[in-house]
Design a protein around this motif. Sequence first.
Motif, PDB file in Angstrom:
ATOM      1  N   LYS A   2       0.861  -1.182   0.000  1.00 28.81           N
ATOM      2  CA  LYS A   2       0.000   0.000   0.000  1.00 28.81           C
ATOM      3  C   LYS A   2       0.896   1.230   0.000  1.00 28.81           C
ATOM      4  O   LYS A   2       1.635   1.477   0.941  1.00 28.81           O
ATOM      5  CB  LYS A   2      -0.902   0.018   1.230  1.00 28.81           C
ATOM      6  CG  LYS A   2      -1.907   1.165   1.200  1.00 28.81           C
ATOM      7  CD  LYS A   2      -2.602   1.361   2.527  1.00 28.81           C
ATOM      8  CE  LYS A   2      -1.760   2.068   3.540  1.00 28.81           C
ATOM      9  NZ  LYS A   2      -1.251   3.374   3.169  1.00 28.81           N
ATOM     10  N   PHE A   5      -0.008   8.437   0.042  1.00 21.81           N
ATOM     11  CA  PHE A   5      -0.916   9.235  -0.775  1.00 21.81           C
ATOM     12  C   PHE A   5      -0.719  10.698  -0.418  1.00 21.81           C
ATOM     13  O   PHE A   5      -0.109  11.019   0.600  1.00 21.81           O
ATOM     14  CB  PHE A   5      -2.373   8.820  -0.548  1.00 21.81           C
ATOM     15  CG  PHE A   5      -2.895   9.159   0.826  1.00 21.81           C
ATOM     16  CD1 PHE A   5      -3.624  10.319   1.032  1.00 21.81           C
ATOM     17  CD2 PHE A   5      -2.647   8.329   1.916  1.00 21.81           C
ATOM     18  CE1 PHE A   5      -4.096  10.650   2.293  1.00 21.81           C
ATOM     19  CE2 PHE A   5      -3.119   8.644   3.181  1.00 21.81           C
ATOM     20  CZ  PHE A   5      -3.842   9.809   3.370  1.00 21.81           C
ATOM     21  N   LEU A 125       8.078   4.344  -9.442  1.00 25.26           N
ATOM     22  CA  LEU A 125       7.037   5.368  -9.580  1.00 25.26           C
ATOM     23  C   LEU A 125       7.109   6.085 -10.925  1.00 25.26           C
ATOM     24  O   LEU A 125       6.086   6.355 -11.554  1.00 25.26           O
ATOM     25  CB  LEU A 125       7.160   6.404  -8.457  1.00 25.26           C
ATOM     26  CG  LEU A 125       6.845   5.926  -7.046  1.00 25.26           C
ATOM     27  CD1 LEU A 125       7.282   6.960  -6.018  1.00 25.26           C
ATOM     28  CD2 LEU A 125       5.374   5.627  -6.902  1.00 25.26           C
ATOM     29  N   CYS A 168      -1.369   9.087 -13.332  1.00 29.44           N
ATOM     30  CA  CYS A 168      -0.781   8.156 -12.356  1.00 29.44           C
ATOM     31  C   CYS A 168      -1.202   8.528 -10.941  1.00 29.44           C
ATOM     32  O   CYS A 168      -1.527   7.655 -10.137  1.00 29.44           O
ATOM     33  CB  CYS A 168       0.745   8.161 -12.459  1.00 29.44           C
ATOM     34  SG  CYS A 168       1.378   7.306 -13.890  1.00 29.44           S
ATOM     35  N   TYR A 169      -1.183   9.831 -10.653  1.00 35.16           N
ATOM     36  CA  TYR A 169      -1.636  10.286  -9.339  1.00 35.16           C
ATOM     37  C   TYR A 169      -3.102   9.913  -9.115  1.00 35.16           C
ATOM     38  O   TYR A 169      -3.449   9.289  -8.112  1.00 35.16           O
ATOM     39  CB  TYR A 169      -1.443  11.799  -9.180  1.00 35.16           C
ATOM     40  CG  TYR A 169      -2.236  12.334  -8.017  1.00 35.16           C
ATOM     41  CD1 TYR A 169      -1.825  12.078  -6.714  1.00 35.16           C
ATOM     42  CD2 TYR A 169      -3.420  13.034  -8.206  1.00 35.16           C
ATOM     43  CE1 TYR A 169      -2.571  12.515  -5.632  1.00 35.16           C
ATOM     44  CE2 TYR A 169      -4.173  13.472  -7.125  1.00 35.16           C
ATOM     45  CZ  TYR A 169      -3.740  13.211  -5.847  1.00 35.16           C
ATOM     46  OH  TYR A 169      -4.495  13.622  -4.776  1.00 35.16           O
ATOM     47  N   ASN A 171      -5.017   7.725 -10.449  1.00 34.81           N
ATOM     48  CA  ASN A 171      -5.318   6.291 -10.446  1.00 34.81           C
ATOM     49  C   ASN A 171      -4.701   5.526  -9.288  1.00 34.81           C
ATOM     50  O   ASN A 171      -5.098   4.387  -9.032  1.00 34.81           O
ATOM     51  CB  ASN A 171      -4.867   5.660 -11.767  1.00 34.81           C
ATOM     52  CG  ASN A 171      -5.646   6.191 -12.950  1.00 34.81           C
ATOM     53  OD1 ASN A 171      -6.796   6.574 -12.829  1.00 34.81           O
ATOM     54  ND2 ASN A 171      -4.998   6.241 -14.106  1.00 34.81           N
ATOM     55  N   ASN A 172      -3.745   6.127  -8.581  1.00 29.86           N
ATOM     56  CA  ASN A 172      -3.010   5.353  -7.582  1.00 29.86           C
ATOM     57  C   ASN A 172      -2.774   6.015  -6.229  1.00 29.86           C
ATOM     58  O   ASN A 172      -2.616   5.313  -5.245  1.00 29.86           O
ATOM     59  CB  ASN A 172      -1.632   4.968  -8.148  1.00 29.86           C
ATOM     60  CG  ASN A 172      -1.739   4.155  -9.399  1.00 29.86           C
ATOM     61  OD1 ASN A 172      -2.190   3.031  -9.377  1.00 29.86           O
ATOM     62  ND2 ASN A 172      -1.325   4.730 -10.519  1.00 29.86           N
ATOM     63  N   TYR A 173      -2.705   7.344  -6.179  1.00 31.93           N
ATOM     64  CA  TYR A 173      -2.169   7.986  -4.979  1.00 31.93           C
ATOM     65  C   TYR A 173      -3.088   9.014  -4.338  1.00 31.93           C
ATOM     66  O   TYR A 173      -2.623   9.864  -3.591  1.00 31.93           O
ATOM     67  CB  TYR A 173      -0.809   8.612  -5.308  1.00 31.93           C
ATOM     68  CG  TYR A 173       0.133   7.614  -5.937  1.00 31.93           C
ATOM     69  CD1 TYR A 173       0.586   6.511  -5.225  1.00 31.93           C
ATOM     70  CD2 TYR A 173       0.538   7.752  -7.266  1.00 31.93           C
ATOM     71  CE1 TYR A 173       1.415   5.574  -5.804  1.00 31.93           C
ATOM     72  CE2 TYR A 173       1.375   6.818  -7.855  1.00 31.93           C
ATOM     73  CZ  TYR A 173       1.806   5.734  -7.115  1.00 31.93           C
ATOM     74  OH  TYR A 173       2.628   4.800  -7.692  1.00 31.93           O
ATOM     75  N   ASN A 177      -8.227   6.355  -3.162  1.00 31.57           N
ATOM     76  CA  ASN A 177      -7.554   5.114  -3.578  1.00 31.57           C
ATOM     77  C   ASN A 177      -6.860   4.462  -2.397  1.00 31.57           C
ATOM     78  O   ASN A 177      -6.905   3.246  -2.232  1.00 31.57           O
ATOM     79  CB  ASN A 177      -6.529   5.388  -4.684  1.00 31.57           C
ATOM     80  CG  ASN A 177      -7.171   5.613  -6.024  1.00 31.57           C
ATOM     81  OD1 ASN A 177      -8.231   5.080  -6.300  1.00 31.57           O
ATOM     82  ND2 ASN A 177      -6.525   6.406  -6.856  1.00 31.57           N
ATOM     83  N   ASN A 178      -6.213   5.275  -1.574  1.00 36.27           N
ATOM     84  CA  ASN A 178      -5.498   4.752  -0.430  1.00 36.27           C
ATOM     85  C   ASN A 178      -6.450   4.092   0.559  1.00 36.27           C
ATOM     86  O   ASN A 178      -6.162   3.011   1.080  1.00 36.27           O
ATOM     87  CB  ASN A 178      -4.698   5.870   0.241  1.00 36.27           C
ATOM     88  CG  ASN A 178      -3.672   5.326   1.202  1.00 36.27           C
ATOM     89  OD1 ASN A 178      -3.968   5.127   2.368  1.00 36.27           O
ATOM     90  ND2 ASN A 178      -2.473   5.066   0.700  1.00 36.27           N
ATOM     91  N   GLN A 181      -7.527   0.758  -0.801  1.00 32.25           N
ATOM     92  CA  GLN A 181      -6.457  -0.237  -0.664  1.00 32.25           C
ATOM     93  C   GLN A 181      -6.354  -0.729   0.778  1.00 32.25           C
ATOM     94  O   GLN A 181      -6.197  -1.921   1.024  1.00 32.25           O
ATOM     95  CB  GLN A 181      -5.123   0.356  -1.117  1.00 32.25           C
ATOM     96  CG  GLN A 181      -5.049   0.598  -2.610  1.00 32.25           C
ATOM     97  CD  GLN A 181      -3.844   1.438  -2.998  1.00 32.25           C
ATOM     98  OE1 GLN A 181      -3.164   2.011  -2.148  1.00 32.25           O
ATOM     99  NE2 GLN A 181      -3.586   1.518  -4.288  1.00 32.25           N
TER     100      GLN A 181
END
Length: 192
Positions: A2, A5, A125, A168-169, A171-173, A177-178, A181
């Motif tokens: 994980k 973020f 990253l 990218c931010y 979709n993931n961070y 999202n956090n 997860q």
Amino acid sequence: VKPNFVEATPLNKLYQRQDYFLYVGRLTEAKGLLVLINAIKNSSYSLHIIGDGPLKSFVEEICLNHKNIKYFYFQNKEEIIKAMQKSAAVIFPSICYEPFGLVIIEAFSCATPVIASNLGGPGDLVKDGFNGLHFEAGSTNDLTIKIHQFINLLPAEKAAFGSNAYDCYKNNYTPDNNLNQLTSIYGSILNN
């Protein structure tokens, strides 16, 4: 795994990208600051440095002798984000193994590409040629080449790097999202 973020950064359309590169972080050898300074100091490229640490006096002295390098000392989060939104790219030159790179995802949240050493978390990253560029950790020569390569990208290519960084931010961070997860991790533990 994980990741960390950061809060969303409002993309301020009033800021136009300027032609400087940005370093944000501790002023130490392990963070690759000497590699970065040696890659930039005798060039026509502009570098802004934000941070504090043991190399502060060295950075101040370098700025006196190299007008293309400017030191902004320690700044609050708002000023750092503004500097990221204006910069051409953030440079993350660490020569030590970093498990992650919070500065990188902060830059991504500003749609700012990153030039990072290909070591550890930063190497994962930053996707070379997609949301930034990689250089060989510790290599002043390779970093110089990558800075020159970035400068010579077409404006549309630089914009695509920035757009990919922001995707990218998103979709993931992000915090959402956090949270998803984290609850997924807890859920898998409870189910087992």
